[in-house]
Design a protein around this motif. Structure first.
Motif, PDB file in Angstrom:
ATOM      1  N   LEU A  14       0.853  -1.190   0.000  1.00  0.00           N
ATOM      2  CA  LEU A  14       0.000   0.000   0.000  1.00  0.00           C
ATOM      3  C   LEU A  14       0.885   1.236   0.000  1.00  0.00           C
ATOM      4  O   LEU A  14       1.561   1.517   0.988  1.00  0.00           O
ATOM      5  N   LEU A  15       0.875   1.990  -1.092  1.00  0.00           N
ATOM      6  CA  LEU A  15       1.747   3.154  -1.247  1.00  0.00           C
ATOM      7  C   LEU A  15       1.059   4.454  -0.857  1.00  0.00           C
ATOM      8  O   LEU A  15       1.715   5.398  -0.420  1.00  0.00           O
ATOM      9  N   ASP A  44      -5.238   4.689   3.405  1.00  0.00           N
ATOM     10  CA  ASP A  44      -5.453   4.038   4.702  1.00  0.00           C
ATOM     11  C   ASP A  44      -6.091   2.675   4.459  1.00  0.00           C
ATOM     12  O   ASP A  44      -7.170   2.570   3.873  1.00  0.00           O
ATOM     13  N   LYS A  45      -5.441   1.625   4.945  1.00  0.00           N
ATOM     14  CA  LYS A  45      -5.926   0.258   4.707  1.00  0.00           C
ATOM     15  C   LYS A  45      -7.267  -0.011   5.379  1.00  0.00           C
ATOM     16  O   LYS A  45      -7.973  -0.962   5.011  1.00  0.00           O
ATOM     17  N   ASN A  46      -7.644   0.787   6.355  1.00  0.00           N
ATOM     18  CA  ASN A  46      -8.895   0.571   7.080  1.00  0.00           C
ATOM     19  C   ASN A  46     -10.080   1.330   6.491  1.00  0.00           C
ATOM     20  O   ASN A  46     -11.187   1.290   7.039  1.00  0.00           O
ATOM     21  N   THR A  47      -9.862   2.015   5.382  1.00  0.00           N
ATOM     22  CA  THR A  47     -10.945   2.751   4.723  1.00  0.00           C
ATOM     23  C   THR A  47     -11.957   1.787   4.117  1.00  0.00           C
ATOM     24  O   THR A  47     -11.591   0.755   3.549  1.00  0.00           O
ATOM     25  N   LYS A  48     -13.231   2.121   4.220  1.00  0.00           N
ATOM     26  CA  LYS A  48     -14.275   1.301   3.601  1.00  0.00           C
ATOM     27  C   LYS A  48     -14.119   1.332   2.082  1.00  0.00           C
ATOM     28  O   LYS A  48     -13.878   2.379   1.489  1.00  0.00           O
ATOM     29  N   ASN A  85     -12.217   3.593  -4.900  1.00  0.00           N
ATOM     30  CA  ASN A  85     -11.277   4.270  -4.004  1.00  0.00           C
ATOM     31  C   ASN A  85     -10.028   3.432  -3.723  1.00  0.00           C
ATOM     32  O   ASN A  85      -9.256   3.742  -2.833  1.00  0.00           O
ATOM     33  N   LEU A  86      -9.843   2.374  -4.508  1.00  0.00           N
ATOM     34  CA  LEU A  86      -8.609   1.592  -4.461  1.00  0.00           C
ATOM     35  C   LEU A  86      -8.142   1.304  -5.881  1.00  0.00           C
ATOM     36  O   LEU A  86      -8.896   0.752  -6.688  1.00  0.00           O
ATOM     37  N   ILE A  87      -6.909   1.709  -6.168  1.00  0.00           N
ATOM     38  CA  ILE A  87      -6.267   1.362  -7.438  1.00  0.00           C
ATOM     39  C   ILE A  87      -5.255   0.262  -7.148  1.00  0.00           C
ATOM     40  O   ILE A  87      -4.348   0.435  -6.341  1.00  0.00           O
ATOM     41  N   ALA A 119      -4.468  11.504  -5.901  1.00  0.00           N
ATOM     42  CA  ALA A 119      -5.007  10.354  -5.174  1.00  0.00           C
ATOM     43  C   ALA A 119      -5.337  10.731  -3.729  1.00  0.00           C
ATOM     44  O   ALA A 119      -6.407  10.387  -3.210  1.00  0.00           O
ATOM     45  N   LEU A 120      -4.444  11.458  -3.092  1.00  0.00           N
ATOM     46  CA  LEU A 120      -4.681  11.896  -1.721  1.00  0.00           C
ATOM     47  C   LEU A 120      -5.883  12.841  -1.632  1.00  0.00           C
ATOM     48  O   LEU A 120      -6.714  12.732  -0.724  1.00  0.00           O
ATOM     49  N   LYS A 121      -5.966  13.754  -2.581  1.00  0.00           N
ATOM     50  CA  LYS A 121      -7.052  14.736  -2.585  1.00  0.00           C
ATOM     51  C   LYS A 121      -8.410  14.063  -2.678  1.00  0.00           C
ATOM     52  O   LYS A 121      -9.401  14.516  -2.061  1.00  0.00           O
ATOM     53  N   HIS A 122      -8.482  12.947  -3.408  1.00  0.00           N
ATOM     54  CA  HIS A 122      -9.764  12.269  -3.635  1.00  0.00           C
ATOM     55  C   HIS A 122      -9.901  10.985  -2.810  1.00  0.00           C
ATOM     56  O   HIS A 122     -10.772  10.159  -3.101  1.00  0.00           O
ATOM     57  N   ASP A 123      -9.037  10.834  -1.801  1.00  0.00           N
ATOM     58  CA  ASP A 123      -9.108   9.674  -0.887  1.00  0.00           C
ATOM     59  C   ASP A 123      -9.061   8.346  -1.630  1.00  0.00           C
ATOM     60  O   ASP A 123      -9.835   7.410  -1.338  1.00  0.00           O
ATOM     61  N   ILE A 124      -8.154   8.263  -2.574  1.00  0.00           N
ATOM     62  CA  ILE A 124      -7.973   7.037  -3.349  1.00  0.00           C
ATOM     63  C   ILE A 124      -6.671   6.373  -2.925  1.00  0.00           C
ATOM     64  O   ILE A 124      -5.607   6.998  -2.919  1.00  0.00           O
ATOM     65  N   ALA A 125      -6.757   5.114  -2.542  1.00  0.00           N
ATOM     66  CA  ALA A 125      -5.579   4.351  -2.141  1.00  0.00           C
ATOM     67  C   ALA A 125      -4.934   3.708  -3.367  1.00  0.00           C
ATOM     68  O   ALA A 125      -5.613   3.384  -4.350  1.00  0.00           O
TER      69      ALA A 125
END
Length: 364
Positions: free
Chosen positions: A27-28, A31-35, A59-61, A88-94
């Protein structure tokens, strides 16, 4: 589901502990705990890919190549890497990268190439060393069987085509418990003699936590004596590159045509044709010049890889046909394989194949 649930499935396919030391996997960003809302799978994470994730509510690539490879010292948007991370950070994308962990997985990148070429009798080209661990512990004789079976159930005792492998020696162990101890056998302040079995099993290094958890939860002693060492055996199920065979041999010219078609490439650079039939095929997705000697050692008729330099082609030395199909082309089906895998594991969330062609190399 949360993002970690997807990561766990990916790590079952390709444990991150088998990635190359130079790599940056896992995970680069995020947050791994995000729904979880959805998963977008791509070969490279570029700005258009992040835009696609936003549009498709993912929200996960899951990316094959890591967008962050070298350390980032600033985030000002001055490079494509910084811009991707910032967006990615701005849009809460992991962003999760799997790269050489998947290169070294049994059902990873190179298996996908073999499947695309319909190869049979597949084996790892360069098995990875230092990945098999040995656990030795000391257990009361009457508990040895239950502990041994528990360790087997946890994943220990497998090597090559053999399972339930262990070594056992019976002997006598001694100990004296002090006043702070709570021994399951023996008495406080008295030296106890116990018939014990020295039990030794092997296990793949990525399973160490579950092996040790099983040991501590199954063993009856308050203090469990154990030691862990690394053995020299090559892991036949972990490693880079793969060897396989065509169902029917082909001429070199016919095989090159077949290769272009199956790997969807416009150009195949190759060494001098040798006038020999092609049957045994070695493959290594991405930059694979380092594996030319290994391909020779297997008596492969052809080696398929990418990023070969001018002088690399001389190293064919009339022993095999070297082919360079392009870096992107050699790995392009990886994202399809990941999507197929995740769809089998996760049925209640969108697993989407990115439509963005991220190949930076163009042909005229």
């Amino acid at each position: 589901m949360i993002i970690q649930d997807v990561i766990s499935h990916l790590e079952n396919l390709a444990p991150l502990s088998y990635a190359e030391d130079f790599d940056n996997v896992g995970l680069l960003v995020g947050d791994k705990n995000t729904k979880l809302t959805g998963v977008l799978v791509t070969l490279d994470t570029l700005e258009p890919v992040v835009d696609e994730a936003i549009e498709k509510n993912c929200n996960l690539i899951v990316s094959f190549h890591p967008i962050i490879f070298k350390g980032l010292k600033k985030l000002t948007g001055s490079t494509y890497v910084e811009r991707v991370v910032m967006k990615a950070l701005k849009h809460d994308i992991a962003i999760f990268a799997i790269h050489t962990a998947l290169d070294n997985a049994l059902y990873g990148v190179n298996d996908m190439i073999c499947n695309q070429l319909k190869l049979n009798n597949k084996q790892i080209l360069i098995p990875q060393s230092g990945t098999i661990k040995k656990l030795t512990t000391y257990v009361p004789v009457d508990e040895a069987e239950s502990l041994r079976n528990a360790l087997f159930e946890a994943g220990a005792g497998n090597i090559g085509n053999y399972s339930n492998c262990s070594f056992n020696i019976d002997g006598t162990g001694t100990y004296k418990a002090n006043s702070n101890a709570n021994p399951t056998k023996g008495e406080i302040e008295k030296t106890h003699f116990e018939k014990e079995t020295i039990l030794t099993v092997i296990y793949p290094k990525h399973q160490e936590k579950q092996i040790l958890d099983t040991l501590f939860n199954t063993h009856s002693y308050e203090e469990v004596a154990y030691e862990i060492t690394t053995i020299e055996n090559k892991n036949q199920h972990i490693g880079i590159g793969m060897i396989g065979e065509l169902t029917n041999e082909m001429t070199e010219e016919a095989f090159l045509t077949y290769l272009k078609e199956k790997m969807n490439t416009k150009c195949v650079r190759h060494s001098t044709l040798l006038g020999k039939p092609i049957k045994k095929v070695a493959v290594l997705g991405g930059s694979g010049s380092f594996a030319i000697p290994a391909a020779k050692d297997t008596d492969a008729d052809v080696f398929i890889t990418a990023d070969l330099k001018y002088h690399d082609f001389f190293s064919a030395e009339n022993k095999l046909l070297l082919t360079d199909i392009g870096h992107y082309e050699s790995e392009q089906y990886t994202k399809n394989g990941l999507v197929a895998y995740l769809k089998k594991k996760i049925t209640n969330f969108a697993i989407i194949l990115s439509t963005i062609n991220t190949n930076p190399v163009k042909y005229f």
